[in-house]
Design a protein around this motif. Structure first.
Motif, PDB file in Angstrom:
ATOM      1  N   ALA A 173      -8.115  -7.063   1.227  1.00 23.25           N
ATOM      2  CA  ALA A 173      -9.088  -7.731   0.510  1.00 23.25           C
ATOM      3  C   ALA A 173      -9.212  -8.387  -0.653  1.00 23.25           C
ATOM      4  O   ALA A 173      -9.366  -9.915  -0.754  1.00 23.25           O
ATOM      5  N   ILE A 174      -8.464  -8.427  -1.711  1.00 21.98           N
ATOM      6  CA  ILE A 174      -8.086  -8.652  -3.303  1.00 21.98           C
ATOM      7  C   ILE A 174      -7.625 -10.258  -3.101  1.00 21.98           C
ATOM      8  O   ILE A 174      -7.864 -10.618  -3.906  1.00 21.98           O
ATOM      9  N   ALA A 186       0.935  -1.272   0.017  1.00 26.95           N
ATOM     10  CA  ALA A 186       0.205   0.174  -0.096  1.00 26.95           C
ATOM     11  C   ALA A 186       0.852   1.560   0.450  1.00 26.95           C
ATOM     12  O   ALA A 186       0.645   2.517  -0.416  1.00 26.95           O
ATOM     13  N   ILE A 213      -5.862  -1.852   2.904  1.00 21.89           N
ATOM     14  CA  ILE A 213      -7.078  -2.643   3.213  1.00 21.89           C
ATOM     15  C   ILE A 213      -7.683  -3.404   2.096  1.00 21.89           C
ATOM     16  O   ILE A 213      -8.086  -4.843   1.928  1.00 21.89           O
ATOM     17  N   VAL A 214      -7.267  -2.618   1.253  1.00 18.23           N
ATOM     18  CA  VAL A 214      -7.756  -2.938  -0.545  1.00 18.23           C
ATOM     19  C   VAL A 214      -7.152  -3.747  -0.603  1.00 18.23           C
ATOM     20  O   VAL A 214      -7.492  -5.198  -1.240  1.00 18.23           O
ATOM     21  N   LEU A 215      -5.946  -3.628  -0.801  1.00 16.10           N
ATOM     22  CA  LEU A 215      -5.170  -4.889  -1.324  1.00 16.10           C
ATOM     23  C   LEU A 215      -5.200  -6.171  -0.508  1.00 16.10           C
ATOM     24  O   LEU A 215      -4.569  -6.747  -1.577  1.00 16.10           O
ATOM     25  N   VAL A 222      -6.169   2.402   3.800  1.00 20.37           N
ATOM     26  CA  VAL A 222      -7.514   2.214   2.959  1.00 20.37           C
ATOM     27  C   VAL A 222      -7.048   1.616   1.784  1.00 20.37           C
ATOM     28  O   VAL A 222      -7.504   0.407   1.404  1.00 20.37           O
ATOM     29  N   TRP A 223      -6.005   1.427   1.271  1.00 16.41           N
ATOM     30  CA  TRP A 223      -4.301   0.856   0.380  1.00 16.41           C
ATOM     31  C   TRP A 223      -4.194  -0.554   0.682  1.00 16.41           C
ATOM     32  O   TRP A 223      -4.324  -1.515  -0.122  1.00 16.41           O
TER      33      TRP A 223
END
Length: 175
Positions: free
Chosen positions: A152-153, A123, A148-150, A145-146
């Motif tokens: 999750a992916i 991130a 968490i997004v990465l 935020v990035w």
């Protein structure tokens, strides 16, 4: 009884190598390749220069040693997986005192230490690309935020790969 609690390895033939080409390459790339690309020196090469700026260039030797040792460790894990058909973490369960110690050790290590580190490192790199500079305290929210997004992916790809019929998972070819 042999070391650990798992049965001895079975001897068998190595599986046939996949054919060369772009299609075959794309079929073999998956979460493992993503994690490997993040694990070989990514944090060192981001945080190393930042530490050199803050504390002086005398600390850059630590970065170089960390990258070299991580590379050799990852290569040995890959060799073990190719020759045995099982991940290195399963191989550790074959060592004394057995899986009752090594199983929880690796789960705690991965969930608590390695996973969040990979997420924040990737991130940080992604945020640096987006804002065209090394993130600072003002960009902390964006990095989180990035991360968490990465995470999750990658978790989505790992947990639902069979339902989505993602082609990178193949049988290890054990006998």
């Amino acid at each position: 009884m042999k070391a650990g609690c798992l049965p001895d390895w079975k001897v068998g033939e190595l599986p046939e190598a996949p054919p060369r080409g772009l299609k075959s390459l794309m079929a073999t790339i998956g979460p493992g390749a993503i994690m490997l690309s993040l694990s070989i020196g990514s944090g060192e090469w981001l945080m190393g220069p930042a530490a050199a700026v803050q504390y002086g260039p005398m600390l850059m030797w630590i970065t170089t040693i960390a990258v070299i040792t991580q590379t050799f460790f990852n290569l040995e894990c890959i060799r073990y997986a190719v020759f045995s058909g099982e991940p290195m973490m399963i191989g550790y369960n074959r060592l004394k005192p057995g899986r009752w110690l090594w199983g929880p050790f690796w789960i705690i290590t991965c969930v608590v230490c390695i996973g969040p580190g990979w997420a924040i490192t990737s991130a940080t790199a992604w945020t640096a690309i987006l804002i065209n500079k090394m993130p600072d305290a003002a960009n902390k929210t964006s990095v989180m935020v990035w991360g968490i997004v990465l995470t999750a992916i990658v978790l989505f790809m790992l947990l639902w790969e069979k339902r989505l019929k993602i082609p990178w998972r193949r049988s290890p070819g054990r006998s």
